[in-house]
Write a protein that holds these residues in place. Sequence first.
Motif, PDB file in Angstrom:
ATOM      1  N   UNK A  23      50.722  40.386  24.313  1.00  0.00           N
ATOM      2  CA  UNK A  23      50.145  40.546  25.651  1.00  0.00           C
ATOM      3  C   UNK A  23      49.899  39.178  26.295  1.00  0.00           C
ATOM      4  N   UNK A  24      49.313  38.272  25.514  1.00  0.00           N
ATOM      5  CA  UNK A  24      48.898  36.971  26.065  1.00  0.00           C
ATOM      6  C   UNK A  24      50.080  36.106  26.466  1.00  0.00           C
ATOM      7  N   UNK A  25      51.166  36.137  25.691  1.00  0.00           N
ATOM      8  CA  UNK A  25      52.310  35.282  26.033  1.00  0.00           C
ATOM      9  C   UNK A  25      52.981  35.736  27.323  1.00  0.00           C
ATOM     10  N   UNK A  26      53.052  37.047  27.542  1.00  0.00           N
ATOM     11  CA  UNK A  26      53.727  37.563  28.732  1.00  0.00           C
ATOM     12  C   UNK A  26      52.826  37.543  29.957  1.00  0.00           C
ATOM     13  N   UNK A  27      51.571  37.971  29.812  1.00  0.00           N
ATOM     14  CA  UNK A  27      50.724  38.190  30.984  1.00  0.00           C
ATOM     15  C   UNK A  27      49.687  37.091  31.224  1.00  0.00           C
ATOM     16  N   UNK A  28      49.458  36.208  30.222  1.00  0.00           N
ATOM     17  CA  UNK A  28      48.624  35.020  30.450  1.00  0.00           C
ATOM     18  C   UNK A  28      49.445  33.733  30.326  1.00  0.00           C
ATOM     19  N   UNK A  29      50.688  33.853  29.886  1.00  0.00           N
ATOM     20  CA  UNK A  29      51.582  32.720  29.640  1.00  0.00           C
ATOM     21  C   UNK A  29      50.978  31.718  28.659  1.00  0.00           C
ATOM     22  N   UNK A  30      50.405  32.243  27.575  1.00  0.00           N
ATOM     23  CA  UNK A  30      49.904  31.402  26.503  1.00  0.00           C
ATOM     24  C   UNK A  30      51.049  31.011  25.573  1.00  0.00           C
ATOM     25  N   UNK A  31      50.906  29.870  24.913  1.00  0.00           N
ATOM     26  CA  UNK A  31      51.834  29.486  23.845  1.00  0.00           C
ATOM     27  C   UNK A  31      51.032  28.888  22.702  1.00  0.00           C
ATOM     28  N   UNK A  32      51.507  29.034  21.449  1.00  0.00           N
ATOM     29  CA  UNK A  32      50.730  28.581  20.298  1.00  0.00           C
ATOM     30  C   UNK A  32      50.779  27.068  20.088  1.00  0.00           C
ATOM     31  N   UNK A  33      49.624  26.505  19.788  1.00  0.00           N
ATOM     32  CA  UNK A  33      49.501  25.079  19.464  1.00  0.00           C
ATOM     33  C   UNK A  33      48.751  24.981  18.148  1.00  0.00           C
ATOM     34  N   UNK A  34      49.460  24.568  17.102  1.00  0.00           N
ATOM     35  CA  UNK A  34      48.861  24.511  15.773  1.00  0.00           C
ATOM     36  C   UNK A  34      47.914  23.325  15.646  1.00  0.00           C
ATOM     37  N   UNK A  35      46.793  23.554  14.961  1.00  0.00           N
ATOM     38  CA  UNK A  35      45.856  22.455  14.704  1.00  0.00           C
ATOM     39  C   UNK A  35      45.953  21.952  13.267  1.00  0.00           C
ATOM     40  N   UNK A  36      46.839  22.570  12.470  1.00  0.00           N
ATOM     41  CA  UNK A  36      46.928  22.157  11.068  1.00  0.00           C
ATOM     42  C   UNK A  36      48.258  21.484  10.752  1.00  0.00           C
ATOM     43  N   UNK A  37      49.373  22.065  11.217  1.00  0.00           N
ATOM     44  CA  UNK A  37      50.675  21.460  10.943  1.00  0.00           C
ATOM     45  C   UNK A  37      51.700  22.019  11.917  1.00  0.00           C
ATOM     46  N   UNK A  38      52.879  21.383  11.948  1.00  0.00           N
ATOM     47  CA  UNK A  38      53.920  21.849  12.854  1.00  0.00           C
ATOM     48  C   UNK A  38      53.675  21.460  14.296  1.00  0.00           C
ATOM     49  N   UNK A  39      52.904  20.402  14.523  1.00  0.00           N
ATOM     50  CA  UNK A  39      52.571  19.982  15.886  1.00  0.00           C
ATOM     51  C   UNK A  39      53.816  19.557  16.663  1.00  0.00           C
ATOM     52  N   UNK A  40      54.805  18.998  15.961  1.00  0.00           N
ATOM     53  CA  UNK A  40      55.997  18.508  16.647  1.00  0.00           C
ATOM     54  C   UNK A  40      56.739  19.637  17.356  1.00  0.00           C
ATOM     55  N   UNK A  41      56.703  20.850  16.782  1.00  0.00           N
ATOM     56  CA  UNK A  41      57.337  21.995  17.431  1.00  0.00           C
ATOM     57  C   UNK A  41      56.679  22.324  18.756  1.00  0.00           C
ATOM     58  N   UNK A  42      55.339  22.302  18.773  1.00  0.00           N
ATOM     59  CA  UNK A  42      54.603  22.564  20.011  1.00  0.00           C
ATOM     60  C   UNK A  42      54.858  21.468  21.035  1.00  0.00           C
ATOM     61  N   UNK A  43      54.959  20.242  20.557  1.00  0.00           N
ATOM     62  CA  UNK A  43      55.209  19.118  21.456  1.00  0.00           C
ATOM     63  C   UNK A  43      56.584  19.261  22.115  1.00  0.00           C
ATOM     64  N   UNK A  44      57.573  19.649  21.323  1.00  0.00           N
ATOM     65  CA  UNK A  44      58.908  19.864  21.878  1.00  0.00           C
ATOM     66  C   UNK A  44      58.923  20.978  22.908  1.00  0.00           C
ATOM     67  N   UNK A  45      58.157  22.037  22.648  1.00  0.00           N
ATOM     68  CA  UNK A  45      58.092  23.152  23.594  1.00  0.00           C
ATOM     69  C   UNK A  45      57.430  22.709  24.897  1.00  0.00           C
ATOM     70  N   UNK A  46      56.378  21.897  24.781  1.00  0.00           N
ATOM     71  CA  UNK A  46      55.713  21.395  25.991  1.00  0.00           C
ATOM     72  C   UNK A  46      56.665  20.529  26.815  1.00  0.00           C
ATOM     73  N   UNK A  47      57.532  19.802  26.127  1.00  0.00           N
ATOM     74  CA  UNK A  47      58.530  19.014  26.845  1.00  0.00           C
ATOM     75  C   UNK A  47      59.466  19.895  27.650  1.00  0.00           C
ATOM     76  N   UNK A  48      59.878  21.018  27.063  1.00  0.00           N
ATOM     77  CA  UNK A  48      60.740  21.959  27.789  1.00  0.00           C
ATOM     78  C   UNK A  48      60.002  22.550  28.995  1.00  0.00           C
ATOM     79  N   UNK A  49      58.715  22.815  28.833  1.00  0.00           N
ATOM     80  CA  UNK A  49      57.923  23.316  29.963  1.00  0.00           C
ATOM     81  C   UNK A  49      57.898  22.285  31.092  1.00  0.00           C
TER      82      UNK A  49
END
Length: 824
Positions: A706-732
Amino acid sequence: MRTLIDLFGTFGALGDKTAFVNRTGVRRLVVSYREFHDLALRMANLLAQKGVVPGDRVLIWGPNSSWWAVAYWGIVVRGAIAVPVDFMSDSARADSIRNLTNATIVLQSRFKAERMTTAASLLLEDLPYLLEDVQPIGEIASAAPDDTAQLIYTSGTTGTPKGVILSHKNLIANLTQINTQVPIITSRFTFLSLLPLSHMFEQMGGLFTPLYHGAAIVYLRTLKPSAIMDALGEEDIYVIMSVPRLMQLLKTTIERELEEKHLLGLFRSLARLAASFPKEVRRTLFFPVQKKFGRNFTVFVSGGAPLEPEVFTFWSNMGFTVLEGYGLTETSPVLCVNTMERQVAGAVGPPLPGVQVKIEGKEVLARGDNIFPGYYENEQASRDAFTSDGWFRTGDLGEIGPDGWLVIKGREKELIVTGSGVNVYPDELEAVLNKVPGVKESCVIGVERGGGEEVHAVLLLDGSGKAPEAIIGQANKSLDTLQRITGYTIWNEPEFPKTTTLKIKKFAVKEALKKGVEGGEATASRDSLLNLLAKVTGTGTAQIREESLLVTDLGLTSIDRLELVSFLEQEYRLDIDDSQIGPQTRVSDLRQIITKREKTTRHDHFRLWTNTSFFQGVRRVWDALVHYPLFRSFATLEVRGGDKLEKLDGPVFFVANHLSYLDQPAVMFALPPKIRPKCATAAWAEFFFGDYHGFDRIWRRLSYEYATVLFNLFPLSQSQGFSGSLGYMGKLADAGINILIFPEGEHSRDGKLHDFQMGLGIMVKELGIPVVPIKISGTDQVLPHEARFPKRGAVTVTFGEPLRFRYEEPADIVKMTRQAVMDL
């Protein structure tokens, strides 16, 4: 066209046509020919302001990017002499070249762990900001064809680098010669730049040639296989300038993917069958692989070292065109190249028009306008480089066939002469060894044993556990009795020391063997991985042990982890994700990650499609019908500073304090209607994808949908895998989408502004977009953290002035942004 100045004069007229695409791993940034022309003129003026006069030397020590090109052409326009240095060189070598050339200024990179501190310098990454305040230079320098354009210090497989003088005439001559022999390039072409611009092969083939035709060039920050394949999939690539090692790396990547799908056996059978088919049939048969390189991919150009026939055949059997060429830095650099009409495995083609090649005593000699005039301030070496009648001695051994095509046999200085007087070419033995299971890479050298040399193999093993004695025995079965390997040593570093074109520095291997322990295990004179860990963590190399935990013992923070991954990708050209480095990772584990080079499989949950115009429209309607009426039923919203958003141009970070689950809708409804749909919100990934079970897991997953479609949320990890979120933010950001983030990481239970997480600084630095500070108040009263249902109340959202960061480091960005929110 007689000089590089003449070539530069053609750029401005190309206008808005794309000259460069910078793929940083986070952003995709485009530079037009008009912008490039203007930036180079500004660069020339900046150099003038820094005291650079015509004839001065300016050293460039950085990775490939449009800013490297801007710096280079700024030097040319100023009338100075460019001194490109391989980005992979250490600071000692770079500083040595600076001293040898008496360079006025150094243009270096923030992406180098060790920077030069003994000279006046500028950071290439700061040029976007530095040039904003500089006007284009009023007068372009003039140049004569015989004037020196640049000095390039050879990478030194022999350990004795020399400064090669290249004139404007040399460079323009070779540019013309190449484009006469291979007249296929047009302005529609896009080149993928993979080799260092400090090397003449990439500079001539991947910079001068595309610019000569008004074509586009794509630059990658790192040469890891996934970044290369992503670029091939997303950019319309026509040409790749490559070296054998890189083509082998891509070959291995494809074979690994096929093996994972249990298709490798079928693929090899088809390849053998296809060898006799016409090229177009092969292209159709291997369409799935061809597709990975793009619909217009035309040609691999291979140089820098001999291409093994096996690697040539691999690509040729799939219908790819591989043009193998040959040359040296001293020849600007190309002497020979295969043609589009004919390619022969193991041959480097006929000489270019205007180039003469002959064999004298097995050595290749050459003559032509592209041949350099001599070595910088080294008269003896310059005399030794030419015969008495003016032919350049290449130092390479070769043969010319009846058809006039040249075949290179190896370097004269690397030729091994055994006690029996037999000539052994190391390249041929290495080709055999590299095919033996258990060998990752090999280096064959001659070890003096009195009365002749012993054929000695240095082995970099793949970790499979195969005994080195068995490896040598298997290789020797394929070799002539007089050429067999008689000794071996195991190399313990993750990689052999390499030149800029990925050739093994055999002199460095020999030196290491002399210093190695008795019994034969070679170690490099300095451990590059330990030095890198020491640089990133601030721990002395003497305190770092193989069993040291990176996080606990060395103090590797989450920010350090990203920096370490970036340096590892640059140094070793491998795919590595920050999620691979956890609390239990030891130094020895990191060595294994580098050695195995296994591609990580990351299960991301990003959905760029939720930012399409269709879903923006869906959110507009749903907000109007559901979200906004619901929000207004219990909250009275007051917006302050909304006028500060009217002049926003392009994507920004909205950075707010965090009090309640109502913070996101409060900010969204405070934004102007034209901005609101183009805004994505970072949410705590662990809330949706933690270790949950049963109904708890189901409702959290449904909440995510629900949140990704209607609030346009995306996941940002606080433990690991931050580079994936960073790459996604670049695409945004590339898509013009704003990003809302709450850098405290959790709700403030006491209403006070807590510390911001350091990741914010990296996000802002990498994306390069402004920050709009936001102060939220009242949401914690309407929906307290522990409450299940909201109650009526007033909510205030205050927008601050946009912050634009330039030279600040991540820690400074975090501090200044938090203060801006605090001030509201």
